[in-house]
Design an enzyme around this catalytic site. Sequence first.
Site, short mmCIF file in Angstrom:
data_model
loop_
_atom_site.label_atom_id
_atom_site.label_comp_id
_atom_site.label_asym_id
_atom_site.label_seq_id
_atom_site.Cartn_x
_atom_site.Cartn_y
_atom_site.Cartn_z
N ASP A 279 -10.50 -4.20 2.31
CA ASP A 279 -11.55 -3.48 3.03
C ASP A 279 -12.84 -4.28 2.95
OD1 ASP A 279 -12.62 -0.66 4.07
OD2 ASP A 279 -14.03 -1.45 2.59
N GLU B 158 -5.95 -6.38 4.36
CA GLU B 158 -6.22 -7.57 3.54
C GLU B 158 -7.58 -7.50 2.87
OE1 GLU B 158 -4.38 -10.28 2.60
OE2 GLU B 158 -2.86 -8.89 3.29
N SER C 222 -6.83 -0.05 -1.25
CA SER C 222 -7.51 -1.23 -1.78
C SER C 222 -7.22 -1.49 -3.25
CB SER C 222 -9.02 -1.07 -1.61
OG SER C 222 -9.35 -0.93 -0.24
N THR D 196 0.82 -1.22 0.00
CA THR D 196 0.00 0.00 0.00
C THR D 196 0.85 1.27 0.00
OG1 THR D 196 -0.14 -0.19 2.39
CG2 THR D 196 -2.01 -1.01 1.15
#
Lengths: 659, 659
Positions: B432, B430, B150, B144
């Site tokens: 949303d 892992e 996401s 990220t």
Amino acid sequence: MAVDHAAAEVDHLAAERAAARFDVEAMKIAWAGSRHAVDVADRMARLVASDPVFRKDNRTMLSRKDLFKDTLRKAAHAWKRIVELRLTEEEASLLRQYVDQPGYVDLHWGMFVPAIKGQGTEEQQKKWLPLAYKFQIIGCYAQTELGHGSNVQGLETTATFDPMTDEFVIHSPTLTSSKWWPGGLGKASTHAVVYARLITEGKDYGIHGFIVQLRSLEDHSPLPGVTLGDIGGKFGSGAYNSMDNGVLRFDHVRIPRDQMLMRLSQVTREGKYVQSDVPKQLLYGTMVYVRQSIVADASKALSRAVCIAVRYSAIRKQFGSQDGGPETQVLNYRTQQSRLFPLLASAYAFRFVGDWLNWLYTDVTQKLEVKDYSTLQEAHACTAGLKAVTTSATADAIEECRKLCGGHGYLNSSGLPELFAVYVPACTYEGDNVVLLLQVARILMKTVSQLTSGKQPVGTMAYMGKVQHLMQSKCAVKTEAFEARALRMAVNCAQNIGQASNQEEGFYERSPDLLEAAVAHIQLIIVTKFIEKVHQDIPGHGVKEQLQNLCNVYALYTLHKHLGDFLATGSLTPKQGALANEQLGKLYAQVRPNAVALVDAFNYTDHYLGSVLGRYDGNVYPALYEEAWKDPLNETVVPEGYHEYLRPLLKQQLKLSRL
Amino acid sequence: MAVDHAAAEVDHLAAERAAARFDVEAMKIAWAGSRHAVDVADRMARLVASDPVFRKDNRTMLSRKDLFKDTLRKAAHAWKRIVELRLTEEEASLLRQYVDQPGYVDLHWGMFVPAIKGQGTEEQQKKWLPLAYKFQIIGCYAQTELGHGSNVQGLETTATFDPMTDEFVIHSPTLTSSKWWPGGLGKASTHAVVYARLITEGKDYGIHGFIVQLRSLEDHSPLPGVTLGDIGGKFGSGAYNSMDNGVLRFDHVRIPRDQMLMRLSQVTREGKYVQSDVPKQLLYGTMVYVRQSIVADASKALSRAVCIAVRYSAIRKQFGSQDGGPETQVLNYRTQQSRLFPLLASAYAFRFVGDWLNWLYTDVTQKLEVKDYSTLQEAHACTAGLKAVTTSATADAIEECRKLCGGHGYLNSSGLPELFAVYVPACTYEGDNVVLLLQVARILMKTVSQLTSGKQPVGTMAYMGKVQHLMQSKCAVKTEAFEARALRMAVNCAQNIGQASNQEEGFYERSPDLLEAAVAHIQLIIVTKFIEKVHQDIPGHGVKEQLQNLCNVYALYTLHKHLGDFLATGSLTPKQGALANEQLGKLYAQVRPNAVALVDAFNYTDHYLGSVLGRYDGNVYPALYEEAWKDPLNETVVPEGYHEYLRPLLKQQLKLSRL
């Protein structure tokens, strides 16, 4: 006008603001209640935001001791400014709100002073209030005990009258009788209103209040027989840890007889217990006051969280492009809207029902003065229930707003973790929400049982008088569906309880259903008061239309969330439920272009919001990056502990190292 | 046998334990999965609880730096013990679980090693895994970015191949491309698997993984071109602040070509991008693995919270006596039961569905090995959805348990604030939860659209094949009502989407409804797997009966909570809904005498629980009192800051004081 960002060089939310279809300045007035309210709040907010003593961006990084010292400093500085600037009571109260750090002053002004005002005789008020007003003493409110919370009648501390010396002996007979939780008690207060079982002439007269000095006014050390301390760390970083919630034990501490609060009952020089002719109902007035202020606080806390989440949702982009082009603002996603906009609507709903409660308090007070108790029970039920429903909803909503900000909402710099942690005790203090809802349910059951006797319910329960109509009709009108749902749930409960051999046992068995019936009743009140608000004259271009939309969002969202209630009671058909849900989707589309402006209308400074994600200018990412480096862990590039615990691991020399 | 309280002198819960109507030792086996699982967990839990290095009762009072150093110490000590005692992989993993402090080792073992295993070639695995297994390097997982969560495809970091030097150049082109959040990155890791856009021959081939060294193995300083730091404080005290979630920027950092993870695709010496013949579906296997472990963690976290709340509810007394006699245990109140017992049932439900998911992972892996992809999509939907539903429910449940402990739940010494704060990121990391549920919904819509074509759905979606029957029937059987609800909600969504001119637009417009349909589908799975569990042979007196009760509680509670779904889809009649609610009340009465024993069956040590309220011996109040005095604020009777900020206030000398 938003306050501490006048000189901002960039406004990443400018396009959002330009898209709004209403007059934001007029909405600020609708939110705050008046032009005057906007102005004075604005002035106090700026005063606080511009004063370096009141900075709070580093608060979550302070140790408990430093945080507490910081609270003492802010409290003293706030008082200094209040005196220097000769602030009015209204201004001073707003200034304290914008300082936004729980501390002993909250209890001094919010509980100690009102307790003396409400329960002290005129003579007692004359003696104690001037001392409190000038901070010559600091007071707190010592009611709950280690083993006793909601059930005041279960308190164990004793106040035994000794006619030999004309004194009360205050004593903690057990460990569980230790006073526990009172804010300001642990370290700051010099005095407390202590609640204890009054014992005189060998008889226990139940719980009464006593003014007890705890600490020396010379050196702040606890007086003989008094054990004092802080009860330890609480939820979150920063948050409520600025408060010295305390523990207090008494070992036969003596106070003069005239420090019993004697407005409602007295003990004479001889030790006789005497009731005064002041009606006990007056005490309810105080409870209505405290709880209406909690409802007002709910709308403040919720609106702050919503403000952060809406602004950041307009900045944050995710997905939406398959080909590497720009991503979509998450505020455009229907899932984001369906979670966030009901909370935005709730913030407005709670604000307006809070305003109405404030009016109700005045109304009740005036009636009490002429010994009219006709609406007291209904007012009590209504404030208790609104306290429960709004605080629970707000606590959940703050956490939902945090999740709506994605991972970054988990950072302290987002402000949301602290907002949540500092807010949640509102669900427990001043009446646990479940206990309060059961009180509401009890009054609902009583009202239902009286319907057949022709006694007309009053105020927010007046709709129950339409029992014939509401039990039969299919409901077309929205409010009527809320009325039918609430009434039918209450009547169902009453019928089920009626079948029990023992009414009290029946009430106990049905208490989970009673909670739901109470919530239905309270949600009806919130919807009704919002509708009444939008039926008023509301000046400003587009303002009324926006509030109408939000009112519909609140009502339809509540309906959708509790659809089971409406369908099970036959207050709506499944088809009506589906139509309501359709309508809700359309309303979200109406709210979307106005969302940022609707949170701007709260008029919060960046200082008060305390959130990198909720910045007025939307310049989020550089600010997040900058904040990160302030963490103490970043003081060194190689962390402390490397030589003891990382290097030996990496060098396979762990067995030789001391651990 | 409960572990670190063998020598307890008092058991305030003895009467509760004696009242249980089942064999607790047998239930421990049912919970843990086997006698062996109970024994090894017991041994590891004791090992940790008895070692002073692993104490965590003071954790919430540590400064960020001290907390981080404490984490490094515990990690090193744990590794030392693992090596010294030659622990098996199973034992080592349990030991780390009971140390119960988030730290870099979690990412090293949980993400870095699996990424190399899953995406590295055999050669790469041979080179890197032995280094990782011996901790000669510490690795993390850098995916990220500051501006990208996401949506993995939105990542901005680039890895540009330079054929001149046979290297990749890793670069962070923007502020928002800074890697942000990876655990273990900020201070501890020497290496990372970095996800970046692969660019070769001027073309962007999308996101790929690269092994990048970040810090010197000699002195731990960041390598040239690498900027590293911690991203700052997070929710709660203690909690996840032990983890060095990090920020990372690259300024044209060069790595050898062979540090691209090349199992699925390669870049040749000449810079050609080549896909390997390894099927991409293998990646889903890893995702299924990670998510099934998150579901298992949900039942652990939830069961800890429930254990604390149940035990304290049996100790705590409130109300129940009008005449000063003993009060009633709050566990006897129907309102407490109706909030707490469904969470107890959920803990068991999540445990068993987690066990089943673990089986599913094995099944999927075996099928993948023979290139059978028939159940992969369904397995992926099912794990994604279960991850979302169980983590959301657990986060809410922990907070509910905290509220169920009244005011004292707000104290850090209750353990619940930290349990909540450390758990909630599971809703976001892992995947949303909302994003995951929309993935489930997409597969549901696909399945519905294929029903008419005669394609039979498999696995947990097999029920949808009964479409004719489920769309028409009134449902008598409980499971069938859950099936009908889920199917009808999915079909409703599909029909509504079908009416949109553009399917993608229709999906977007209906996404709030799709979330609800996905939840209904996943709840059906949880109920079904619980029922399947209870239909198995379960040894031990009364164990099966207890699980049957809890299974019914879970199903009926879910039904009651989502009654609107069941009624709106006609899957139940209002009368059936009311009967289910009646039944639920009776089940609570069955659970009541077994409640304490049902949480004893989790077999948690007092060390692991970390809660004064949840103590095995129930000796709560003396322990709360004792804990309070450990707060740093209690080091002095008169607080720091008295002379600067309290005395001048009280002495009315504020204007003279410096602030």
